[in-house]
Write a protein that holds these residues in place. Structure first.
Motif, mmCIF file in Angstrom:
data_model
loop_
_atom_site.group_PDB
_atom_site.id
_atom_site.type_symbol
_atom_site.label_atom_id
_atom_site.label_comp_id
_atom_site.label_asym_id
_atom_site.label_seq_id
_atom_site.Cartn_x
_atom_site.Cartn_y
_atom_site.Cartn_z
ATOM 1 N N LYS A 88 74.913 61.816 23.385
ATOM 2 C CA LYS A 88 76.207 61.761 22.687
ATOM 3 C C LYS A 88 77.289 61.266 23.643
ATOM 4 O O LYS A 88 78.124 60.445 23.271
ATOM 5 C CB LYS A 88 76.553 63.152 22.150
ATOM 6 C CG LYS A 88 77.869 63.239 21.445
ATOM 7 C CD LYS A 88 78.087 64.657 20.937
ATOM 8 C CE LYS A 88 79.483 64.880 20.462
ATOM 9 N NZ LYS A 88 79.712 66.268 20.033
ATOM 10 N N LYS B 189 82.037 62.426 16.149
ATOM 11 C CA LYS B 189 81.427 62.542 14.823
ATOM 12 C C LYS B 189 80.439 61.401 14.553
ATOM 13 O O LYS B 189 79.302 61.644 14.118
ATOM 14 C CB LYS B 189 82.533 62.556 13.760
ATOM 15 C CG LYS B 189 82.073 63.001 12.419
ATOM 16 C CD LYS B 189 81.891 64.497 12.419
ATOM 17 C CE LYS B 189 81.931 65.000 10.999
ATOM 18 N NZ LYS B 189 81.649 66.409 10.924
ATOM 19 N N GLU C 223 77.326 61.700 16.675
ATOM 20 C CA GLU C 223 76.414 62.701 16.115
ATOM 21 C C GLU C 223 75.660 62.131 14.910
ATOM 22 O O GLU C 223 74.467 62.416 14.720
ATOM 23 C CB GLU C 223 77.189 63.955 15.713
ATOM 24 C CG GLU C 223 77.692 64.745 16.898
ATOM 25 C CD GLU C 223 78.641 65.872 16.525
ATOM 26 O OE1 GLU C 223 78.867 66.109 15.312
ATOM 27 O OE2 GLU C 223 79.164 66.526 17.442
ATOM 28 N N MET C 224 76.342 61.321 14.106
ATOM 29 C CA MET C 224 75.706 60.721 12.935
ATOM 30 C C MET C 224 74.608 59.729 13.354
ATOM 31 O O MET C 224 73.553 59.656 12.713
ATOM 32 C CB MET C 224 76.753 60.051 12.050
ATOM 33 C CG MET C 224 77.697 61.056 11.403
ATOM 34 S SD MET C 224 79.129 60.306 10.614
ATOM 35 C CE MET C 224 78.369 59.528 9.207
ATOM 36 N N ILE D 246 72.866 59.935 16.132
ATOM 37 C CA ILE D 246 71.766 60.761 16.647
ATOM 38 C C ILE D 246 70.952 61.346 15.497
ATOM 39 O O ILE D 246 69.720 61.339 15.534
ATOM 40 C CB ILE D 246 72.309 61.849 17.589
ATOM 41 C CG1 ILE D 246 72.842 61.182 18.868
ATOM 42 C CG2 ILE D 246 71.251 62.894 17.896
ATOM 43 C CD1 ILE D 246 73.642 62.091 19.782
ATOM 44 N N GLU D 247 71.618 61.826 14.460
ATOM 45 C CA GLU D 247 70.907 62.384 13.303
ATOM 46 C C GLU D 247 70.111 61.299 12.578
ATOM 47 O O GLU D 247 68.967 61.523 12.171
ATOM 48 C CB GLU D 247 71.882 63.076 12.348
ATOM 49 C CG GLU D 247 72.457 64.364 12.905
ATOM 50 C CD GLU D 247 71.394 65.371 13.320
ATOM 51 O OE1 GLU D 247 70.463 65.633 12.530
ATOM 52 O OE2 GLU D 247 71.490 65.886 14.452
ATOM 53 N N ALA D 248 70.697 60.124 12.418
ATOM 54 C CA ALA D 248 70.013 59.025 11.721
ATOM 55 C C ALA D 248 68.765 58.576 12.473
ATOM 56 O O ALA D 248 67.722 58.326 11.872
ATOM 57 C CB ALA D 248 70.971 57.843 11.538
ATOM 58 N N ARG D 249 68.842 58.496 13.787
ATOM 59 C CA ARG D 249 67.679 58.029 14.555
ATOM 60 C C ARG D 249 66.565 59.061 14.616
ATOM 61 O O ARG D 249 65.421 58.722 14.889
ATOM 62 C CB ARG D 249 68.107 57.592 15.955
ATOM 63 C CG ARG D 249 68.452 58.744 16.881
ATOM 64 C CD ARG D 249 68.911 58.264 18.217
ATOM 65 N NE ARG D 249 69.066 59.361 19.142
ATOM 66 C CZ ARG D 249 69.868 59.370 20.180
ATOM 67 N NH1 ARG D 249 70.592 58.297 20.457
ATOM 68 N NH2 ARG D 249 69.945 60.414 20.972
ATOM 69 N N LYS D 250 66.891 60.331 14.350
ATOM 70 C CA LYS D 250 65.845 61.361 14.272
ATOM 71 C C LYS D 250 64.958 61.114 13.049
ATOM 72 O O LYS D 250 63.761 61.352 13.088
ATOM 73 C CB LYS D 250 66.458 62.761 14.180
ATOM 74 C CG LYS D 250 67.027 63.263 15.478
ATOM 75 C CD LYS D 250 67.631 64.646 15.281
ATOM 76 C CE LYS D 250 68.304 65.160 16.525
ATOM 77 N NZ LYS D 250 68.951 66.472 16.304
ATOM 78 N N VAL D 251 65.568 60.655 11.969
ATOM 79 C CA VAL D 251 64.839 60.361 10.737
ATOM 80 C C VAL D 251 64.036 59.083 10.891
ATOM 81 O O VAL D 251 62.852 59.034 10.564
ATOM 82 C CB VAL D 251 65.817 60.246 9.542
ATOM 83 C CG1 VAL D 251 65.079 59.834 8.278
ATOM 84 C CG2 VAL D 251 66.574 61.551 9.338
#
Length: 86
Positions: free
Chosen positions: A29, A41, A44-45, A47-52
């Motif tokens: 981050k 923000k 973080e978005m 990071i969350e998207a690349r987890k999927v």
């Protein structure tokens, strides 16, 4: 003379960091928020998207809400994904 050599080494180190691209699939981050126009923000978005699903192109970043053409244009020389990072 020592100070001159240290100054040269310092400038070389700084410029090498400036040339390094940020891999949006692996960056922390803190690394992501160094990009122009990216705050906590949006970082973080990403990071969350690349987890999927990891990004396969920088264009896919536009799938993250709030990231568009202007962000990509401003950061195209500073970001990479996959084999583009080597």
């Amino acid at each position: 003379m020592k100070k001159v050599i240290l100054a040269i080494v310092f400038v070389m180190l700084i410029s090498s960091f400036a040339l390094a691209k940020i891999n949006v699939n692996t960056a922390s981050k803190e690394e992501l928020i160094q990009l122009k126009g990216l705050g906590d923000k949006k970082a973080e978005m990403i990071i969350e998207a690349r987890k999927v699903k990891p990004f396969t192109s920088i264009e896919e970043l536009k799938n993250v809400k709030g990231i568009g053409d202007k962000f990509l244009e401003n950061n195209k020389d500073n970001i990479c994904v996959g084999v583009d990072c080597n």
